[in-house]
Design an enzyme around this catalytic site. Structure first.
Site, PDB file in Angstrom:
ATOM      1  N   HIS A 176       0.973  -1.234   0.076  1.00 37.89           N
ATOM      2  CA  HIS A 176      -0.073   0.080   0.076  1.00 37.89           C
ATOM      3  C   HIS A 176       0.940   1.298   0.046  1.00 37.89           C
ATOM      4  CE1 HIS A 176      -3.894  -1.886   1.875  1.00 37.89           C
ATOM      5  NE2 HIS A 176      -4.009  -1.571   0.906  1.00 37.89           N
ATOM      6  N   CYS A 270      -2.121   2.767   9.254  1.00 39.86           N
ATOM      7  CA  CYS A 270      -3.225   2.123   8.707  1.00 39.86           C
ATOM      8  C   CYS A 270      -4.202   2.025   9.713  1.00 39.86           C
ATOM      9  CB  CYS A 270      -2.580   0.711   8.665  1.00 39.86           C
ATOM     10  SG  CYS A 270      -1.332   0.276   7.537  1.00 39.86           S
TER      11      CYS A 270
HETATM   12  N1  ARG Z   1      -3.946  -6.914   6.335  1.00 40.41           N
HETATM   13  C1  ARG Z   1      -4.292  -5.880   5.691  1.00 40.41           C
HETATM   14  C2  ARG Z   1      -4.337  -6.079   4.125  1.00 40.41           C
HETATM   15  O1  ARG Z   1      -3.261  -6.743   3.867  1.00 40.41           O
HETATM   16  C3  ARG Z   1      -3.438  -4.914   6.107  1.00 40.41           C
HETATM   17  C4  ARG Z   1      -3.944  -3.354   5.624  1.00 40.41           C
HETATM   18  C5  ARG Z   1      -2.887  -2.360   6.290  1.00 40.41           C
HETATM   19  N2  ARG Z   1      -3.516  -1.209   6.145  1.00 40.41           N
HETATM   20  C6  ARG Z   1      -2.905  -0.030   5.347  1.00 40.41           C
HETATM   21  N3  ARG Z   1      -3.439   1.018   5.459  1.00 40.41           N
HETATM   22  N4  ARG Z   1      -1.603  -0.137   4.688  1.00 40.41           N
HETATM   23  O2  ARG Z   1      -4.952  -5.683   3.529  1.00 40.41           O
END
Ligand code: ARG
Length: 279
Positions: A176, A270
């Site tokens: 991300h 996150c």
């Molecule tokens: N387990 C989640 C995923 O893979 C983690 C998300 C983390 N959030 C972020 N804003 N990077 O989607």
């Protein structure tokens, strides 16, 4: 420190409005990024305690934090940043790439519907909210390569009427945009150049020549998964090199321990969705 570097006295914290989700149902039951290992035990109680500290910190520093109720069976719902993108009071809902998270999109949209945000857009294309959309004074920076898509970026540009700058992520650990880049204030950012394609690195260099650059060590402890109010920068406490660089720039870094939530592939940013009001 050079002569133009602002000192803390010259930086100002602007009160923010955040949305968070308590990790009451947090666990790692599937793996959709390289940090997740369902075989590794997760201490949900510890995850909640660590999260409570961040929740309290924001409020102690004058920020408003609303909460969305966690839903059993949606363990990643704690990562509120992915739930939507809110700019000028306009709410762009999320559409997740992975089936495991699909139900979070409507759940977050419903919260906005119920809490007085009339300008809502239910997206047609994949976008994972502020996981991949980061808002500077001038632009919406948009990650692609793993989750959000170019079509999702175009949809965001059309809805917000702000220039959306697509950035290609190339390292699956930094899947991300908010794992590789953070907005500090206005058009000041910090990022990990190694997470981006050569062309995107060049775009960042042109648009943000004065950015803070993170080294691989700080990036690997999720140091870029940070939230700034213009003065305080909340970031994983292990990112000590980055904290020093921020201090030199006149920011006040505040280290936070979210080690349990790192097992899901997330940290400070996150867990935090910013609700930006109409200017
Ligand atoms: N387990 C989640 C995923 O893979 C983690 C998300 C983390 N959030 C972020 N804003 N990077 O989607």
């Amino acid at each position: 420190m050079n002569a133009v570097t602002p000192r803390p006295a010259e930086r100002t914290a602007r009160p923010r409005h955040y949305l968070m989700c308590r990790p009451s149902h947090f666990e790692v039951t599937y793996a959709i990024n390289p940090w997740m290992d369902p075989a590794k035990p997760v201490d949900t109680g510890l995850a909640v305690a660590q999260w409570e500290r961040l929740y309290a910190l924001y409020q102690e520093l004058g920020h408003r934090v609303d909460l969305i109720d966690p839903i059993p069976g949606l363990p990643d719902m704690v990562y509120a940043a992915n739930g939507a993108t809110v700019v000028d009071g306009k709410v762009l809902g999320a559409r997740f790439r992975n089936a495991e998270r699909a139900a979070e999109g409507p759940a977050y949209l419903e919260w906005f519907r119920a809490n007085g945000h009339p300008e809502l857009h239910d997206p047609e294309h994949v976008n994972e909210g502020e996981g991949d959309f980061l808002v500077t004074a001038e632009y919406v920076l948009a990650g692609r390569g793993f989750r959000s898509t170019p079509a999702g970026h175009a949809e965001a540009q059309e809805f917000f009427g702000r220039p959306v700058i697509g950035l290609e992520l190339i390292d699956p650990r930094y899947y991300h945009l908010d794992t590789a880049l953070a907005v500090l204030d206005g058009d000041e950012i910090m990022y990990n150049p190694e997470a981006f394609s050569a062309g995107s690195r060049e775009v960042l260099r042109r648009l943000f020549p004065d950015a803070v650059l993170a080294d691989a060590g700080d990036a690997a402890v999720f140091g870029l998964n940070a939230v700034s109010d213009g003065l305080h920068v909340f970031l994983p406490e292990a990112a000590t090199g980055l904290a020093d660089k921020l201090r030199e720039r006149g920011f006040e870094p505040i280290g936070v321990d979210l080690s349990e939530l790192l097992k899901g592939g997330g940290s400070v940013k996150c867990c935090t969705l910013e609700l930006r009001p109409r200017a």
